[in-house]
Design an enzyme around this catalytic site. Structure first.
Site, short mmCIF file in Angstrom:
data_model
loop_
_atom_site.label_atom_id
_atom_site.label_comp_id
_atom_site.label_asym_id
_atom_site.label_seq_id
_atom_site.Cartn_x
_atom_site.Cartn_y
_atom_site.Cartn_z
N HIS A 200 0.79 -1.32 -0.17
CA HIS A 200 -0.07 0.04 -0.07
C HIS A 200 0.79 1.29 0.08
CE1 HIS A 200 -2.64 3.15 1.16
NE2 HIS A 200 -3.68 2.36 1.07
N GLU B 169 -4.04 2.04 -7.34
CA GLU B 169 -4.18 3.03 -6.40
C GLU B 169 -3.18 4.36 -6.87
OE1 GLU B 169 -6.61 2.03 -2.55
OE2 GLU B 169 -4.34 1.75 -2.47
P1 PGA Z 1 -9.29 6.41 0.13
O1 PGA Z 1 -8.22 5.19 0.51
O2 PGA Z 1 -10.63 5.54 -0.42
O3 PGA Z 1 -9.58 7.12 1.45
O4 PGA Z 1 -9.03 7.27 -0.90
C1 PGA Z 1 -8.08 4.26 -0.39
C2 PGA Z 1 -6.93 3.53 0.27
O5 PGA Z 1 -5.80 3.98 0.71
O6 PGA Z 1 -6.62 2.30 -0.17
#
Ligand code: PGA
Length: 251
Positions: A100, A173
């Site tokens: 992450h 992401e």
């Molecule tokens: P968010 O976070 O939905 O608050 O943007 C997503 C994540 O960090 O997995």
């Protein structure tokens, strides 16, 4: 073959203490269980380490699953403060996030660490959810594809060393989207998911991928995001901590 289920992975990060996690689960137990009954829907809750066993036990009669937010890259040993993949498996974790951006940025996690974690997880029959994505600066410098290729190759090489056929989840992401409200267009996401698949298959032709998008997914933009055809689910941070919002995302 595409996954029959659409996945909603709730990343609770370090937002809830143990006591608050217990309260949140108790308050929303019935509604969570109702959500899991929606056809072709799979919900995975990722609380912080200390709450994993509780959440898993609490929802054990439903089809809801539990995932960790990271694990150690080592099997066992003198690694104070780390948690072994085997322990996660012992307490019933079926999934684990790896790489992450908050781990990459705040804990200096490298592609090599991600690769080792992927191997530890596969050894313990836990499905890795590998997070990849570019920083704002990298996007501005048009390095998105380069960054993603590097991150995907590292993760898939790790899978390849372990097995020729395996299932992993990959969450695209973009770091500039996490918690900001800014999201890429559906077309951009579609192209990046295609690229992710091509790189992964080049490393490991028999790999089976479940493709997620994460970054500012909320109840107002989810309808449009659901139009992306190659998508198998979402990784949801902030909006997963408000049950009403999460429910709207799922339904
Ligand atoms: P968010 O976070 O939905 O608050 O943007 C997503 C994540 O960090 O997995």
């Amino acid at each position: 073959m595409r996954e029959p289920s659409f996945f909603y992975i709730a990343n609770w990060k370090m937002q809830l203490t143990f006591a608050k996690t217990v309260l949140f689960c108790k308050k929303n137990q019935n509604n969570f269980e109702l959500l899991t009954q929606k056809k072709n829907t799979k919900i995975v809750l990722c609380p912080s380490f200390e709450s994993l066993a509780f959440v898993n036990d609490f929802f054990k009669k439903s089809s809801l699953s539990v995932g960790a937010q990271t694990c150690s890259s080592y099997e066992k040993g003198a690694y104070s403060g780390q948690v072994a993949a085997q322990s996660l498996s012992d307490i019933g974790c079926k999934y684990c996030l790896v790489g992450h951006s908050e781990r990459r940025n705040f804990c200096s996690e490298t592609d090599d660490d991600v690769a080792k974690k992927v191997q530890q997880l596969l050894k313990n029959n836990i499905i890795p959810i590998v997070c990849v994505g570019e920083l704002k600066k990298e996007r501005e410098e048009k390095k998105t594809y380069e960054v993603i290729e590097r991150q995907i190759r590292a993760a898939c090489q790790a899978v390849k060393k372990f097995t020729k056929e395996s299932k992993i989840f990959i969450a695209y992401e973009p770091v500039w989207s996490i918690g900001t409200g800014d999201i890429p267009s559906n077309q951009e996401i579609t192209e990046i998911l295609k690229y992710i698949t091509s790189i992964a298959k080049a490393v490991l032709p028999k790999i089976s991928l479940v493709l997620l998008y994460g970054g500012s997914v909320h109840e107002k933009n989810v309808k449009i995001l659901k139009e992306i055809c190659d998508l198998d689910g979402f990784l949801v941070g902030g909006a997963s901590l408000d049950f009403q919002k999460f429910q709207k995302i799922v339904t």
